[in-house]
Design a protein around this motif. Sequence first.
Motif, PDB file in Angstrom:
ATOM      1  N   ASP A   3      49.130  69.576  71.979  1.00  0.00           N
ATOM      2  CA  ASP A   3      50.076  69.965  70.939  1.00  0.00           C
ATOM      3  C   ASP A   3      51.420  69.384  71.298  1.00  0.00           C
ATOM      4  OD1 ASP A   3      51.641  73.060  69.952  1.00  0.00           O
ATOM      5  OD2 ASP A   3      51.621  71.109  69.004  1.00  0.00           O
ATOM      6  N   ASN A   5      54.068  69.519  69.630  1.00  0.00           N
ATOM      7  CA  ASN A   5      55.214  70.277  69.127  1.00  0.00           C
ATOM      8  C   ASN A   5      55.335  71.642  69.778  1.00  0.00           C
ATOM      9  OD1 ASN A   5      56.325  68.504  66.982  1.00  0.00           O
ATOM     10  ND2 ASN A   5      54.211  68.648  66.293  1.00  0.00           N
ATOM     11  N   LYS A   6      54.667  71.797  70.869  1.00  0.00           N
ATOM     12  CA  LYS A   6      54.714  73.101  71.515  1.00  0.00           C
ATOM     13  C   LYS A   6      56.138  73.402  71.980  1.00  0.00           C
ATOM     14  CE  LYS A   6      51.335  75.677  74.019  1.00  0.00           C
ATOM     15  NZ  LYS A   6      50.010  75.642  74.585  1.00  0.00           N
ATOM     16  N   TYR A 396      47.919  79.264  66.425  1.00  0.00           N
ATOM     17  CA  TYR A 396      48.959  79.991  67.153  1.00  0.00           C
ATOM     18  C   TYR A 396      48.346  81.304  67.653  1.00  0.00           C
ATOM     19  CZ  TYR A 396      52.801  83.250  67.896  1.00  0.00           C
ATOM     20  OH  TYR A 396      53.636  84.198  68.441  1.00  0.00           O
ATOM     21  N   GLN A 399      47.250  77.084  70.629  1.00  0.00           N
ATOM     22  CA  GLN A 399      47.637  75.679  70.735  1.00  0.00           C
ATOM     23  C   GLN A 399      49.137  75.454  70.667  1.00  0.00           C
ATOM     24  OE1 GLN A 399      44.790  74.443  67.514  1.00  0.00           O
ATOM     25  NE2 GLN A 399      44.670  72.621  68.786  1.00  0.00           N
ATOM     26  N   THR A 400      49.811  76.381  70.073  1.00  0.00           N
ATOM     27  CA  THR A 400      51.271  76.264  70.012  1.00  0.00           C
ATOM     28  C   THR A 400      51.862  77.657  70.139  1.00  0.00           C
ATOM     29  OG1 THR A 400      53.149  75.752  68.578  1.00  0.00           O
ATOM     30  CG2 THR A 400      51.116  76.337  67.474  1.00  0.00           C
TER      31      THR A 400
END
Lengths: 441, 292
Positions: A3, A5-6, A396, A399-400
Amino acid sequence: MTDTNKTTTMPTRRNFLRTAALGGAGSAAMLASLNSAARAQSSEPIVIGAPLPITGAVAADGIEFQRGLEMATAEINELGGILGRPLELVVEDTASGGDDLISSAGQRLVDRSNASVLISGYNLGSNTALPEIAADASLIYMHADTVVRHNELIREDPARYWGSFQYDPAEIYYGIGYLDYIKNLVESGQFTPSNNKIAVITGPIAYSINIANAIRENAAEYGFEVSLYESVQAPISEWGPTLAKLREDPPGFIAVTHFFPQDQAQFMLQFMNNPTPSLIYMQYGASLAAFRDIAGDASEGVLYATVIGALQDEIGLGFSEKYLAAFGDNASVNSGGQTYSALHAYAIAAALAGGAGAAYEEEQNRLIADRLRTLIFRSPMGTMRMDPETQSAFCYPSQTNDPSLGMPHIFSQIQNKNENGYIIAPTPYDVAAFKTPSWMG
Amino acid sequence: MEAIFQIIVSGLTLGAMYALGSVGLALTYGTMRMFNMAHGVFMAIGAYGAFFAADVLGLPILLALLGGIVLGGVVGALLHLLVVRFMLDTKDFEINILVATAGVGILLQDLLLKLFGAYPFRQPVQIEGTVELGGVVIPVQSLAILFVGFTLISAIAWGLTRTSFGLSIRATAMNRDAARLMGVNATATYLQVLIIAGMLAGAAGVMISSISTLSPDMGTNPAIRAFVICVVAGLGSVGGAGITALALGLIEAAVQYYIGARFGLPLMLALVVIVLVRRPAGLFGREEVVRS
């Protein structure tokens, strides 16, 4: 899966929900704006093909999938359709059957109804029948099968399956998510189990088996022991022999990953005749109104989880209110919201791409697929954002850890048989605290 | 010990439901050589009939149960009056009626779907509560299923062996032409048989839906088991079907407990293969038990 954009900071609940509400309103406004700026390409309706299990074992879901699409179609048409072209919904029944029925339903939608897109909730079978039809017809296909098989398929041959999208995360996050949740429940002092044993009861479908296997394989790492691993046939109504095994060695936790709501309801009715001190988790099926209808009082206290359930925030509750007003109090927002969200996301992607494509119009449909891959769409079920590698929605918090960038894996508890379960995790979507079930009190 | 008692309770509950489902089928085949492929839908019709009577009309559960049973009988009568009687004397009746009843079954199932939808309703015709026996908590509904199954099947057995009506059924089953020469109205007998089979299917449907849910295709799995039971018992053997149903119910529950819940049906089918290899006419069947 990775991910990119974590993020590392968690938002405050208030700020997050306020932003999310604006995002939801923005999606409709965006479509309306695109429509008003466009000249109608033609007056021909865009056919939304829906291969749905509206009869058979999972009809409780299939009926809601159809309702969700009907509601979204009406709303989008009110906004001017997609660049001036109205939507027309055509449903084919897959009868909760296998690939033969699913394929023929999908093929009819392409050949006879001239569908421009295929949208479903989930279907049974191998989960590969409709991606094949979409690939052959160069169509977009959106589904919530919730299976890792989809991810594997995309990874194996992205050039062929460019048009297939799973608009929720795969089931692989359920097992770990469950273990993580009950561990936190114990460690935070909210629940004291009678022991650390988990009895896992699964069904014959890959989705249920994968979740059960994940629990079995990872239980020790989380400090639990799987004391019973039982597979049942589906449908199942007489749970006596399975309950006899549970009562011989009562576990602290029971996880039923077999997901048919009517079977889960029968389990609870028969379990409550002589309950063990076990915290009961039921995979997905308990999120449907049919489960509460059938189980009645026995439904109260049950935990369930879904990676695509209606949230109880401003957007989610707004949707729920409209949905229940349209279809009655025993309608299930958790399943209706799935196809509702998918069709809205498709409409925006198609509008951004310059219009819907017909079957075999690969160039146009590839443009829509490109938009879907990059779209961040805030639906009543949470944020739909595709992992470009698997064309599945990000999860969520697995993964983030940014709730605005992933579909939430929500845990709910039924605390009143007349209402949908209350979301008890994760933050910031939780609206109630966990309560120890009455049979354990 | 508690587990064994639980297996017996579960097994007898399953067995009683299977018996109700299979005895009507055996009776029809034994008398008319007719395999009613719509038998599973008859069960669903009985279940929905009881549901409608209790939930919509607000009738007490006993009247609603009777309503479901009667509705099953009415559908059986209509099947005879509208379809079967026109085909009785046709060549290859056994094959033709198989196809015809399969078509009727699809039609009726679609009708149920149109009328009630596919939503899995809870069957209101059931008795809540539990009783404790030998340390095992038994749902009252399980006892009700046993009672209804035992009562109806005993009544059928009594009717077949102790009444002139039963005599005419047995006579027609043995040799229709000879029975006619003796003054038996074979057409009326067939009508009565289909009414009884429909009523038994209706009762089975109400009982099955009381521990599962209502759906238009709810009779499919029970009908498959009923066919299996009839074949193992010996096609046309009414008493054999009842005994076999109870035995298979007990075996299935034991297999689910000792081997695994998912092995219940597969092992039951394996048993069928073994029985048919050893005794092609079934456990209670003879090579020729029906009319010639």
